[in-house]
Design a protein around this motif. Structure first.
Motif, short mmCIF file in Angstrom:
data_model
loop_
_atom_site.label_atom_id
_atom_site.label_comp_id
_atom_site.label_asym_id
_atom_site.label_seq_id
_atom_site.Cartn_x
_atom_site.Cartn_y
_atom_site.Cartn_z
N ALA A 58 0.83 -1.20 0.00
CA ALA A 58 0.00 0.00 0.00
C ALA A 58 0.87 1.25 0.00
CB ALA A 58 -0.93 0.00 1.21
N LYS A 59 1.93 1.24 0.79
CA LYS A 59 2.85 2.38 0.84
C LYS A 59 3.51 2.58 -0.53
CE LYS A 59 6.94 4.09 3.23
NZ LYS A 59 8.01 3.80 4.16
N GLU A 60 3.96 1.47 -1.14
CA GLU A 60 4.59 1.57 -2.45
C GLU A 60 3.60 2.08 -3.50
OE1 GLU A 60 6.23 -2.31 -3.10
OE2 GLU A 60 7.97 -1.92 -1.82
N ALA A 61 2.35 1.61 -3.42
CA ALA A 61 1.34 2.07 -4.36
C ALA A 61 1.08 3.57 -4.19
CB ALA A 61 0.04 1.28 -4.18
N LYS A 62 1.05 4.01 -2.94
CA LYS A 62 0.83 5.44 -2.67
C LYS A 62 1.99 6.26 -3.24
CE LYS A 62 -0.09 8.65 1.09
NZ LYS A 62 -0.23 8.83 2.53
N GLU A 63 3.23 5.77 -3.01
CA GLU A 63 4.40 6.48 -3.54
C GLU A 63 4.37 6.49 -5.06
OE1 GLU A 63 7.74 4.47 -1.80
OE2 GLU A 63 7.42 5.36 0.16
N ALA A 64 4.00 5.36 -5.67
CA ALA A 64 3.93 5.29 -7.13
C ALA A 64 2.87 6.25 -7.66
CB ALA A 64 3.63 3.86 -7.57
N GLY A 65 1.75 6.35 -6.94
CA GLY A 65 0.70 7.30 -7.34
C GLY A 65 1.20 8.73 -7.29
#
Length: 106
Positions: A58-65
């Motif tokens: 979830a953290k990586e997805a947020k950063e990618a977003g």
């Protein structure tokens, strides 16, 4: 008396067999409980690992977003700059053509 002695011996054997069966059943029950406890512990560890992995994802997805949003802003900025450069080049070309036309008229 012999029959009574045999009956008493048979009763003792039956009691001993019952007690042995009860001990075996208790030992089997305890083994099952220990196995279940081990499985519960492994399941708890696996659940925590899965939760941690989901949090990381979830953290990586947020950063990618966030990076995607920055990239979109950069593309929009570069597109605007390219448009401005095209307009400037067109203006220069038009100006040069106008000067060439004026020189030819002289």
């Amino acid at each position: 008396e012999a029959a009574e002695g045999e009956r008493a011996a048979a009763q003792k054997e039956a009691i001993a067999a019952r007690e042995a069966a009860a001990k075996e059943a208790k030992a089997a029950h305890q083994a099952v409980e220990e196995a279940l406890e081990g499985e519960r512990a492994r399941a708890a560890v696996a659940a925590k690992e899965a939760k941690d992995a989901l949090e990381v994802a979830a953290k990586e997805a947020k950063e990618a977003g966030g990076k995607a949003a920055q990239a979109e802003e950069e593309v929009a900025r570069l597109s605007a700059e390219a448009g401005a450069l095209r307009d400037a080049a067109r203006a220069l070309r038009d100006s040069a053509e106008g000067q060439d036309g004026g020189a030819a008229a002289m």
